[in-house]
Design a protein around this motif. Structure first.
Motif, short mmCIF file in Angstrom:
data_model
loop_
_atom_site.label_atom_id
_atom_site.label_comp_id
_atom_site.label_asym_id
_atom_site.label_seq_id
_atom_site.Cartn_x
_atom_site.Cartn_y
_atom_site.Cartn_z
N ARG A 253 16.99 54.29 3.24
CA ARG A 253 15.74 53.36 3.26
C ARG A 253 15.65 52.70 2.07
N ALA A 254 16.01 53.05 0.83
CA ALA A 254 15.95 52.62 -0.32
C ALA A 254 17.00 51.58 -0.27
N GLY A 255 18.07 51.42 0.30
CA GLY A 255 19.09 50.66 0.51
C GLY A 255 18.92 49.44 1.17
N ARG A 256 18.01 49.86 2.48
CA ARG A 256 17.60 48.75 3.25
C ARG A 256 16.70 47.97 2.65
N VAL A 257 15.58 48.55 2.04
CA VAL A 257 14.61 47.69 1.53
C VAL A 257 14.90 46.84 0.36
N LYS A 258 15.99 47.24 -0.38
CA LYS A 258 16.32 46.41 -1.56
C LYS A 258 17.17 45.32 -1.04
N ALA A 259 18.26 45.53 0.03
CA ALA A 259 18.94 44.44 0.59
C ALA A 259 17.98 43.53 1.21
N THR B 280 9.59 57.45 -4.81
CA THR B 280 8.76 58.92 -4.44
C THR B 280 9.35 59.54 -3.56
N GLU B 281 9.90 58.94 -2.54
CA GLU B 281 10.50 59.81 -1.37
C GLU B 281 11.95 59.98 -2.07
N ASN B 282 12.65 59.23 -2.78
CA ASN B 282 13.75 59.88 -3.14
C ASN B 282 13.65 60.87 -4.13
N VAL B 283 12.82 60.80 -5.07
CA VAL B 283 12.67 62.16 -5.94
C VAL B 283 12.08 63.48 -5.15
N ALA C 135 22.67 54.97 -0.30
CA ALA C 135 21.87 53.95 -0.40
C ALA C 135 22.74 52.63 -0.58
N ALA C 136 23.69 52.60 -1.20
CA ALA C 136 24.79 51.52 -1.29
C ALA C 136 25.31 51.29 0.08
N GLU C 137 25.66 52.18 0.95
CA GLU C 137 26.08 52.13 2.30
C GLU C 137 25.03 51.69 3.08
N SER C 138 24.05 51.98 2.97
CA SER C 138 22.95 51.37 3.78
C SER C 138 22.79 50.01 3.40
N TYR C 139 22.87 49.58 2.09
CA TYR C 139 22.52 48.28 1.71
C TYR C 139 23.75 47.30 2.24
#
Length: 401
Positions: free
Chosen positions: A88-94, A66-69, A149-153
Motif C-alpha cells: 500500500r505504501a508503494g501504491r500511495v506514494k506512486a 503506522t501500518e508498516n511499523v 513497496a518498490a515492486e508495488s510502486y
C-alpha cells in the motif's frame, strides 16, 4: 511477482528463536506504534523534501507509516506477516508523485528511527544483547518491506504510464481523424507536447506481424533534434504527428525518419492547419504503399505521383498490369524475374543498355535480348515513347501489387 495477500514466514524471526525479553520489547513497542509513527513521519518530512513537495497529505503518510511499523513489529515477533502494508505504501506514494528514491529513502529513515527506538528501550529493559542477536532479522524485514513497496510502486507507475499513453493515443487519433473542434485543438496539442504554431507532417509506418518497431527510438531521436512528435498504433499502422517549427526542421524530421526506417513508411506533405490532418493521413498511407511489399523504404507524398495513382486504384492497376504485361507475368518465376529486372534497370539507367548491363552485372547483348523478348511478349517496343510509358506504368503496377 509477490502476492499482496501471501503470508510470509521467515524462520530467522520465528517466535521460538526470539527470547522472551526481545518478544516483550516488541510487544511494548506495539503499544506505542502511534508515538513511534509520529517520530518517523517527522523524520521523513524533515529528511526527504519530495514529500513536502508532493500531493501526499500528512494524515495519509501517517497512516501508511503506522501500518508498516505495526506490521513490521508483528513480523519480528514471529507472527505470520503480510506484505499488504508495504505494498500500500508503494501504491500511495506512486499515485502521489513521490519519486522512487524518495520512497526508498523514507524506508531507510524509518528503519534508523525504529532501530534507535529499539536500542533505547532495550537499554531500559536490559535486553540489549537479545536485541543485537536479532539485528540482522530487523534489517532483513525492513529490506523486505522496502522491496515489496518498490515492486508495488513500479506496478502503479507502469499502469499510470499505460493509461497516460492510452489517453494521449485517443487525443492524437482525434486530431488525425479531423473530428476535433477547432477550439479544442490547442488544448490537445499542449497535452501531447506539440507546438501550437508549426508545420506538421503525418507519418505512417507499416507494422510487421512480428511486432517489431518500424522506427526504433523515433520519438527520442526527433526530440534530441529539438522536434516534438506524438505516436500511436492505428488501423494496423504506426502513425505519428510531427511538429516542425521551421523548414529546416521539416528536412531534419524526414532524414531522421529515413535513418530509423525498418519497414515501409509514408510521409505526408507539410500542413500548417490540423483541419487538413485527415487528408495528410491519407497522403501518408498512400505514400507507404508506394514502396513494394517486404521492402524497407520511405516515400513522401508527391515524390512519385505515378506510384500514388497506381496504389490509389488497385483494380485499375491490376487491369493495367495484366493488359500490358500479362504474357510476361504468366511465365515461370525464373523466366519472368530476369525480364522484369532488366526492364526496371533499363528505366533506372535512363534507357542506356550499357548502363543497365552494368547494373545487372551482365553483357549489353543480354539486355538487348531481354528487351526484345519483352517486345515479343507484350507487343510493345522500348523504342516507341507511348509504349514505353505503358511498359513503365505496368512495371510499377507489378512491383507494387
Amino acid at each position: 511477482m509477490s502476492n499482496a495477500n501471501s503470508a510470509i514466514r521467515n524462520p530467522a524471526t520465528a517466535a521460538h528463536e526470539i527470547d522472551t525479553d526481545t518478544v516483550a520489547l516488541f510487544a511494548e513497542m506495539l503499544g506505542s506504534v502511534g508515538t513511534i509513527a509520529d517520530r518517523i513521519v517527522e523524520q521523513i518530512l524533515t529528511g526527504e523534501h519530495s514529500y513536502t513537495e508532493s500531493t501526499l497529505a500528512v494524515p495519509v503518510l501517517h497512516s501508511v507509516v503506522t501500518e508498516n511499523v505495526e506490521a513490521l513489529l508483528r513480523g519480528l515477533s514471529g507472527e505470520h506477516r503480510l506484505l499488504d502494508a508495504p505494498r500500500r505504501a508503494g501504491r500511495v506514494k506512486a499515485e502521489s508523485g513521490i519519486p522512487m528514491a524518495g520512497l526508498l529513502h523514507a524506508y531507510r529513515l524509518a528503519g534508523l528511527q525504529l532501530w534507535e527506538e529499539m536500542i533505547a528501550r532495550s537499554h531500559s529493559s536490559q535486553s540489549s544483547e537479545s536485541l543485537l542477536r536479532v539485528s540482522s532479522s530487523v534489517w532483513g524485514i525492513i529490506d523486505e518491506y522496502s522491496n515489496a513497496a518498490a515492486e508495488s510502486y513500479r506496478e502503479v507507475i507502469d499502469d499510470l504510464g499505460r493509461k497516460d499513453q492510452q489517453a494521449k493515443s485517443v487525443m492524437l487519433l482525434s486530431l488525425l481523424e479531423g473530428e476535433t473542434a477547432h477550439s479544442e485543438i490547442p488544448r490537445l496539442l499542449r497535452a501531447l507536447n506539440l507546438p501550437e504554431h508549426a508545420t506538421y507532417l503525418v507519418v505512417a509506418a507499416e507494422l510487421s506481424g512480428t511486432g517489431a518497431d518500424p522506427m526504433p527510438g523515433i520519438a527520442a531521436r526527433l526530440r534530441a533534434a529539438g522536434i516534438a512528435s506524438a505516436w500511436s498504433t492505428w488501423k494496423g499502422e504506426f502513425v505519428g504527428l510531427v511538429g516542425c517549427t521551421s523548414e529546416s526542421d521539416v528536412a531534419i524530421a524526414i532524414n531522421v525518419v529515413a535513418e530509423r526506417a525498418a519497414s515501409r513508411i509514408g510521409i505526408s506533405r507539410s500542413v500548417t492547419s490540423l483541419a487538413d490532418a485527415r487528408n495528410a493521413v491519407h497522403q501518408a498511407r498512400l505514400s507507404l504503399r508506394c514502396t513494394p511489399r517486404a521492402n524497407i523504404g520511405v516515400r513522401r507524398f508527391g515524390s512519385a505521383p505515378l506510384d500514388v495513382l497506381i496504389v490509389s486504384d488497385p483494380q485499375a492497376a491490376a487491369e493495367l498490369r495484366i493488359d500490358v504485361l500479362g504474357p510476361v507475368l504468366e511465365l515461370e518465376p525464373r523466366e519472368r524475374a530476369p525480364l522484369l529486372d532488366t526492364l526496371e534497370a533499363w528505366f533506372a539507367a535512363d534507357g542506356s543498355t550499357a548502363e543497365a548491363a552494368l547494373r545487372l552485372h551482365c553483357h549489353r547483348n543480354t539486355v538487348l535480348y531481354r528487351l526484345a523478348k519483352l517486345t515479343e511478349l507484350t507487343g510493345r517496343s522500348v523504342s516507341r515513347p507511348s509504349e514505353v510509358a505503358e511498359l513503365y506504368a505496368a512495371m510499377r503496377a507489378a512491383r507494387l501489387a
